[in-house]
Design a protein around this motif. Sequence first.
Motif, short mmCIF file in Angstrom:
data_model
loop_
_atom_site.label_atom_id
_atom_site.label_comp_id
_atom_site.label_asym_id
_atom_site.label_seq_id
_atom_site.Cartn_x
_atom_site.Cartn_y
_atom_site.Cartn_z
N LEU A 44 0.82 -1.22 0.00
CA LEU A 44 0.00 0.00 0.00
C LEU A 44 0.85 1.26 0.00
O LEU A 44 0.54 2.24 -0.68
N PHE A 45 1.93 1.25 0.79
CA PHE A 45 2.78 2.43 0.90
C PHE A 45 3.93 2.42 -0.09
O PHE A 45 4.68 3.38 -0.16
N TYR B 273 7.25 8.55 5.35
CA TYR B 273 6.45 7.65 6.18
C TYR B 273 7.36 6.57 6.77
O TYR B 273 8.42 6.27 6.25
N ARG B 274 6.91 5.98 7.86
CA ARG B 274 7.69 4.90 8.47
C ARG B 274 7.96 3.80 7.44
O ARG B 274 7.09 3.42 6.66
N GLY B 275 9.20 3.33 7.45
CA GLY B 275 9.58 2.26 6.53
C GLY B 275 9.90 2.72 5.13
O GLY B 275 10.28 1.92 4.29
N LEU B 276 9.75 4.02 4.86
CA LEU B 276 10.04 4.58 3.54
C LEU B 276 11.21 5.54 3.64
O LEU B 276 11.42 6.19 4.67
N GLY B 277 11.95 5.66 2.54
CA GLY B 277 13.02 6.65 2.48
C GLY B 277 14.04 6.43 3.58
O GLY B 277 14.76 5.43 3.60
N SER C 241 13.08 6.88 7.01
CA SER C 241 12.37 6.64 8.27
C SER C 241 12.34 5.15 8.58
O SER C 241 12.16 4.32 7.69
N ASP C 242 12.51 4.85 9.85
CA ASP C 242 12.46 3.46 10.31
C ASP C 242 11.03 3.06 10.64
O ASP C 242 10.12 3.88 10.60
N GLY C 243 10.85 1.80 11.02
CA GLY C 243 9.55 1.33 11.49
C GLY C 243 8.70 0.73 10.38
O GLY C 243 9.12 0.55 9.24
N MET C 244 7.45 0.43 10.75
CA MET C 244 6.49 -0.20 9.85
C MET C 244 5.40 0.79 9.49
O MET C 244 4.78 1.38 10.38
N PRO C 245 5.12 1.01 8.20
CA PRO C 245 4.08 1.97 7.83
C PRO C 245 2.69 1.46 8.16
O PRO C 245 2.42 0.25 8.15
N SER C 246 1.80 2.38 8.47
CA SER C 246 0.39 2.06 8.69
C SER C 246 -0.39 3.36 8.61
O SER C 246 0.17 4.46 8.69
N ARG D 150 -6.25 -3.65 6.35
CA ARG D 150 -6.21 -3.03 7.67
C ARG D 150 -6.20 -1.50 7.58
O ARG D 150 -6.37 -0.83 8.59
N HIS D 151 -5.98 -0.95 6.40
CA HIS D 151 -5.82 0.49 6.25
C HIS D 151 -6.74 0.97 5.13
O HIS D 151 -6.41 0.87 3.95
N HIS D 152 -7.91 1.50 5.51
CA HIS D 152 -8.93 1.84 4.53
C HIS D 152 -8.81 3.28 4.02
O HIS D 152 -9.29 3.59 2.94
#
Length: 296
Positions: free
Chosen positions: A34-35, A108-112, A114-119, A194-196
């Motif tokens: 999605l991201f 966003y998280r997980g992109l570029g 940035s760390d973490g998981m996007p949501s 999970r992400h509408h």
Amino acid sequence: MPSLARKTIAVTLLTAGSFACYWTYLTVNQERLLFDARRRPPRDLPDGIVAYSHTVPGGLFRGYVYHADHVGVRDLLFYLPGRGEDVLDTLQFVKWLPAGMGFATFDYRGLGHSDGMPSEAAAVADASQFLLHIRRAFPGVRVHVVGRSLGTGVAIQLADLQDFESLQLITPYDSLLEIVGKRFPLVPLRQLMRHHFDSISHCKKVVQSTKVLLAESDDVVPHACSERLIAAWPGPVALQTIAGTDHFSIVERPETWHALCEFARQVPHHPPERVRKTPPEDHTETGVPLPLPAAR
């Protein structure tokens, strides 16, 4: 059992198994898909850009600020990027901003970088916390939130958490669930996604002056999706189509940036009695220039 019946059952089971595997793949990987989540190698920041960060699960969320010296800044565009957008490339377009116009954006998280998981929830929370930092770092400066494509869904939800001077949406959609559903018609997305990003529901609370920018041709977000969102809007919406553009090229045109800045500057100042909403904070902010991380 007749041979034909056995073959029919085998084909049915094989087809069902294939669908199950495909749906499982989409479910497990939906954040990345999605991201369009992808990390990018370390790069030097463009001239005049400083970094911002706050902690998130798995590392650091990173943003970028133009005109961080505050000199002569009266208005600032707070830009929420589209799916998979490389915002360090987008920062090259600040050359089209007029004097007195600041700019901030983020990965966003997980992109570029940035760390973490996007949501969906993380995108809204991070944007809200970064905007709080911008408000403190630029006291008295008018902030105008700009969402592009995927980022329009984040921007609309942000409008319910904080007050800002205007909201501008580039190629917005009514619901990401509807957009994805057209591409995957045989997938039970309502149960799996999970992400509408249900913008048509969230927009009912928007009070900010609003403008929508559409590309002349858009195969990613059909005009009908944007028009349904505009029809559901609780107040008037200024609408402009950027000639000769598509979903991707619209952000690369100086006319787009001139239109954003012109609308921002025409928005009246808020009356002093207007109270800004305060969102919950759940991260630790550093808000200082930081070096970009090494590639992982």
